[in-house]
Each structure stands twice: as C-alpha cells, then as structure tokens.
Design an enzyme around this catalytic site. Structure first.
Site, PDB file in Angstrom:
ATOM      1  N   THR B 185      16.087 -13.813   4.072  1.00  0.00           N
ATOM      2  CA  THR B 185      15.175 -13.120   4.973  1.00  0.00           C
ATOM      3  C   THR B 185      13.983 -12.638   4.183  1.00  0.00           C
ATOM      4  OG1 THR B 185      14.923 -11.276   6.475  1.00  0.00           O
ATOM      5  CG2 THR B 185      16.270 -10.890   4.544  1.00  0.00           C
ATOM      6  N   GLU B 271       8.510 -20.353  11.425  1.00  0.00           N
ATOM      7  CA  GLU B 271       7.118 -20.657  11.692  1.00  0.00           C
ATOM      8  C   GLU B 271       6.967 -21.952  12.484  1.00  0.00           C
ATOM      9  OE1 GLU B 271       4.777 -18.241   8.201  1.00  0.00           O
ATOM     10  OE2 GLU B 271       5.264 -20.333   7.860  1.00  0.00           O
TER      11      GLU B 271
END
Lengths: 402, 402
Positions: B185, B271
């Site tokens: 993360t 993304e």
C-alpha cells in the site's frame, strides 16, 4: 569487423525461404520459414527460463543433444504451447521439413510463436511446406514469416577475420510482446560460416545471450517459446576454433555485435513502443548489480510511461533501482537523460538538481533515449534496453487472441 | 464480527481532520491530515522494502522505537523522497503537529505521498496546520486529504468482542500507483481501541500485512513511501492482550477483515483500472508457492491487458505462473474465470478445453473478476489482488509530474 547485409543468409552456404501455410485464416502473409545449411553445422541454443515450455522447445532440445543440425523450421500464428497434441505436432513439423530438405529429422530445429493453448494445425504446414523455395536472398522473407505483432523485421550481420579467413555471422529475430530477461527474445536465429566446435559455440552463445537478449525487457513477461539458435557450418574455411584463444575472442566479439544489434531492435519494436529506451549504469560495485539496476529501470511501468510522456520524472528511476534488490547507495547516485537532442542532468548524489524542463522535454521526445545512471561506488557497468509503455501496448494486448 | 462505519475514527477515542496547506498550487482539496488519539497508544508499523526510502519513514521509525505514539500527520502532493532537506522537513512536520496537538514530538508518526525529488514546502504545513479541526467524524475528510491519483476514498471498520468487551478496528488508506507486493500500500492508517501490547500488535500487523497489502499489485513498482501504521489506545477496556491466546486470535481475525477490505479497495482503484482482478490459487504444495503464483498472475501486464479487453486468454495465466519461480506442474493445472455473470472453465490439466466464448466475454466484462487456478498437487491456497491495465494507466503516468 564490418557491418554487412544478408541477415541469416550472410554466412556462406545458408539459404532461407518461407510459405503461407494458412495456420491462421486471418493472416495473409507467409507464416512458416526455413533456414537451411548446405552442409552439417555445429549448433547451440538457449531456451526460455519459463517453467511452462512450448513443445517445439523440447523437440529442439532432443535434436540438439548431439550438437549438430542442418535446418530450422519456424512458424508464427500458433505457439504450440499448452496445446493439444503439442509434442506430436512439433515432431510432425520437423519431419515434414526434413523430408522437404532431404535431411535427418533430428537435424531440424523447430520453433513456434503465436497464441498459446490452441492446437497447431500442422496439416497446413505438411501440405504447403513442399512448395518452399530457398535461396541466398531469403533472409528478409523468412524474417517476415515469423513476425507476430512485430512491426519491423529485425536483422544484423557482420564480417570479421579469423586466422586470415573472412567469416560472417548473421541473424534474424522476432519478438515484441512477452519479452523479458531470461532468454529475452522470442525467436532469434543466427548462422555463421565460421568453423567452431559445438562446445565453444555453446559457451559463446550462453555467455553472450546473458549480455544481450537477456538485458531486453518489453513487458516483464517471459514467454513460453523463447529460443535463440546458432548454426555454424564452417564454410569460411578457418582453422577450427577449439579453445578460448584469440580466434575465439574475435568470434565472440562478432557474435556480440550481431546480438546487440538484434536485441536493440527487439526493444525498439516492443509492442506499442514509440521509442527505444536504453539504461546504462556505470561505476557499480559489480556487473551483476549494474545489470539488475539497469534492468529494473527499463522494466518499470512507471519509468516506461514517463518516457512515453517525455516526462523527466527521475524519481521513478531511483524508485525502480530501489526495488531491484541490487546493492547501491541512493545518496551516491546521479542520473541524466541523453538523446540526439542533447543531455540533461536531473539528479546528483541522490537529490534533485535544477534543470531546464524544456530541454528535458526535447531530449525525451527523441525516438532513442538513454537513461544514464552513475552509482558512484565502483568501476563496473551494464546496459539494458527497453521501450516506452503506450496506449498501443494496451490496445494490442487487450484483444490479441481474437 | 460486525462491519461498521467510521473508518479511522470508529474506535473509541480517535479523532481526525484535515486542512489545505497549499503544498501544490494546483490542488484545491485538503492536502494534510491528522489522526489523533485522546490517550497514549501502543503502535506498530511496516515500511516499504524499497532501498530508497523517503525521509518521513526514517523519522517514523525513530519515533516508534519505543512502541508508543499518539498521532499521525500525513500529507499528499509531495513524497519528501530524494528531496532537499528531507529529514529536516519531516522532523519539522512532526514538530508542528506535536505543537498543535500538545503532545511529544516523538509520539507523532509522519507520512508523505506524492511526487519524488522535490523539496517539501513544509512552511505551508507549519502555517496552516494550527487551523485544523479534529472530530469523531473526520475519517472521510482525512482520507480525502491523503489521496493522490486515487479516485475513491478507501475505508473499513469492524466491531468484535474480546473477553466480553466490544472492541473496534478501523482504517483508511490511499494508493493507486507504485503499488506492488513488499508493503503493497502507499499509506494505510489503522486505529483500534483494543488493549494490546506493542509486541503483540507488531506481530499481528507484520503477519497480516503479508497476507493482505503485500498481495496487492497494481504496476509492479514498489514505492519509496509505503507505510502501514496501527495505533491501539486500549479504550475498549478489555484485558490487555499479551499472549498469542484466543483473544489475540480474535484481534487478528478482525485486523485481517479490515486489511483485506482495504487491500481490495486499493487494487480496485489501481491507476486507470476498470476492474478488480482477484487470483485464487488452490491445491498448491505450499502457501508460499500459491502466493507467488497468484501474485505473478495478477502482476502480469499481459494478463492485465487481457482482463481489460475481457479476453479469456488463459495462456497468459499459465505463462505468468511459469515465470513466477514457484514450483508447480503445468500438466496438473486447471483455470477458470468467475464473476457475477457466471463461471467458465478454460483449461484443464494444462491443456485447452472447449468453452463458450460469448459466456467468457460476459464473465470477464464484470467489474470484479476472479481467476481461479487449481494446481492440483497439494492442499495450500492463497489469494492476490490486482486490476486491469488500461489506456488510462498510461495516460495518468505518462504525465503525472507536470
């Protein structure tokens, strides 16, 4: 050493050709190629490191166990990997080639590239291969027949001298997706008329593949079908190379020239690529560390996307180095971008430096860009090649199979 | 165990808030968040494995050496990595937060995310942080303030019982690029009112991060700034967890629930992603092998692009497994795709099987798709999460810095 034309037919005694067998209805071009030597060759090969290997690789391994071969038969459009009747069909492919050429079946190298998991319609090849015409100008034609998503043929050849005799090495290759270090080409076929033993040939190839194809990365995916084969037929008439002597070194130098040229062409023609991205790492504590660092940089999706955008985002270069698992000290690292448009230093001793953004944009907008990394703690260096990550990569791979 | 609202403020005694300091002129939203505990907490953290680590990570490591903390201050828009005055500015950020909150400087965790290599304008934070308002509804606000290319906030919280006492764990996280196993993360902040020693908390976190965030991959790039922090303030009034007893197991289960939910949200918001791609590998000879295989599959650019194209190209799944370096036998492998639209088996015992292409297209067109792999040689399993590779990934990363 002199760069010459002729590709895989540049060396004496080699011919090549291709046919359209109709493996894929949708493919109008030729899909099957043969490379043939007029006499027996010593032969060596390297194969993919992928645990899943296509059937033709296993057949080729068997056929090259004795270190000799006469011909290569290769098809595009179907990888014959994880496919029904894989081994049987790869053998049938060797068999029909052997029959057409009048050679032993186990003197035939077999290679395939294309979609995985579908049965190779080997009947098509059996039906049409007898129509093949081989000649000394066939290199380009054979090259076209093994292309998949490649947009260009890829070829190189050099002339060099061994003990007063002129020798040649030439090659063709294909590969633009599923390209990653660990036998980083899809298919590379090399021929030479130099006389060299199987042992020396295998050693030279092994060593050189590590520094050339295995330093190319397009998308981090190591294919199931990668193969690099070299056939040496001895027709140059040089004294047989049997030792690691000066002649061997001269041979290795020529081989390196051809393979480096082919490796760069593969990187430049990466799927969807608009530019060749080279990363040089110098002043490293070891060649291995330099290699890992260079490969991590050209392999990073974020670096690749930045290169596409001509964005001098050097932080991503350091970030990629950081997760490469190679030893280096961030605080010693300097980075610069270079191309035909100039050179711009962007990071010194691990920290940002002011640079001309407009110049950086120009430098990165060229079709060949080098990322120069100086890790400042040793004397070793390495170079790796890759390409940018573009919309077209996604487009090509979002729907390749159908 | 019950899923509840409240995120990082779900646990008793925690408040949060944010301000806009103006780190980036172009960012209209808040850019700096604080998470605060009304009393001292035991604390644990895991950090990026990248050799290049951002300055705030080093400062946080120092501050957590004693295993206690009170607050987290985090900014978006600038990573403070490879940046001039990095350590000094990270310390200044902790200092101003400590002053605003009336706590010791070394009880403050510092985190940053954003562009690498540019000086953090810490003056902005020093100027505006005193304006911050913290309250028990601040989780969402704090979450928004740490977003970069994230399109959604990411939050989870659960309620569970330890020795008759109701406890809570909640968290927020951000991260959508530079996401890869090895602390997968960007930033994850967890709070709990459970009473647990530093040692047990650190062990629970370490163990669980391995099975959650470290099994998420968006682009293979391990960031310089990844950090996962948990603060435990003991306000639930349970008997202190000091051993690996039943209560510890209950705590771990709750922690796993929160982290799994957060990890999935990170993958789904990768993304440019249009879908969450989960790979489950079962019947493996070891959990480690299963994990490697699952991670290789969701990490493959070719698999990711095929998922984007809703193309049932299972050959790429086997290919990715093949280069994962995990042991398995291709000839034992079965693969199926599953989603809300149904399930379609595409490969059995390493070979193609006939399947309904129209159904496969439907299955793969859903926003959550699972690739089910059965390696057929053991009893262990693992799950990894990723997303598809899209035009938007290229777009976002082709010009992120400017």
């Amino acid at each position: 050493m002199k760069i010459i034309d002729g590709g895989v037919c540049a060396a004496k005694g080699f011919t090549a050709g291709s046919i359209r067998s109709g493996i894929k209805d949708s493919r109008a071009d030729d899909d099957t190629a043969i490379i043939f030597s007029a006499c027996e060759c010593t032969a060596a090969a390297t194969y993919t490191m992928n645990r899943v290997k296509a059937a033709p690789l296993y057949v080729t391994m068997e056929h090259l166990e004795n270190g000799v071969a006469r011909a290569i038969v290769a098809n595009a459009g179907n990888a014959n990997a994880c496919a029904p009747d894989g081994m049987e069909n790869a053998r049938r492919m060797a068999k029909v080639a052997a029959k057409v050429l009048g050679v032993d079946e186990d003197d035939v190298v077999v290679a395939s590239t294309g979609v995985i998991g579908q049965r190779l319609p080997v009947e098509c090849i059996e039906q049409h291969l007898p129509e093949i015409v081989l000649d000394g100008n066939g290199s380009e034609k054979a090259n076209r027949a093994i292309m998949t998503t490649d947009t260009k043929t890829k070829t190189a050849a050099v002339e060099f001298t061994i003990g007063g005799r002129i020798c040649r090495i030439g090659g063709i290759c294909k590969g633009s997706g599923m390209i990653h270090p660990n036998m980083g080409t899809m298919l590379s076929f090399l021929t030479t008329d130099c006389a060299i033993t199987h042992e020396m040939l295998a050693e030279a190839l092994q060593e050189n593949v590590r520094k050339t194809y295995n330093r190319v990365t397009v998308d981090g995916d190591t294919s199931t079908n990668d193969m690099c084969v070299v056939l040496a037929n001895g027709q140059a008439g040089n004294e047989l190379i049997e030792w690691q002597d000066e002649e061997y070194q001269a041979f290795c130098k020529a081989l390196n020239e051809v393979n480096t040229r082919l490796a760069r062409q593969i990187a430049a023609d990466g799927e969807g690529a608009t530019k060749l991205v080279t990363c040089t790492v110098k002043n490293s504590r070891s060649e291995e560390a330099a290699e890992r660092l260079a490969k991590a940089v050209v392999g990073s999706n974020l670096v690749k996307a930045a290169m596409f955008g001509a964005d001098a985002n050097w932080g991503r270069v350091l970030c990629a180095m950081g997760y490469s698992k190679a030893p280096f000290r961030p605080e010693y690292v300097s980075v610069a971008f270079e191309s035909a448009a100039g050179r711009v230093a962007v990071c010194e001793k691990g920290a940002a430096i002011d640079f001309d953004e407009a110049l950086a944009k120009q430098v990165l907008s060229e079709s060949e860009v080098t990322i120069q990394v100086d890790v400042g703690e040793g004397t070793d260096c390495a170079t790796a090649w890759g390409c940018d990550l573009t919309y077209d990569y996604v487009k090509i791979n979002g729907d390749y199979r159908t």
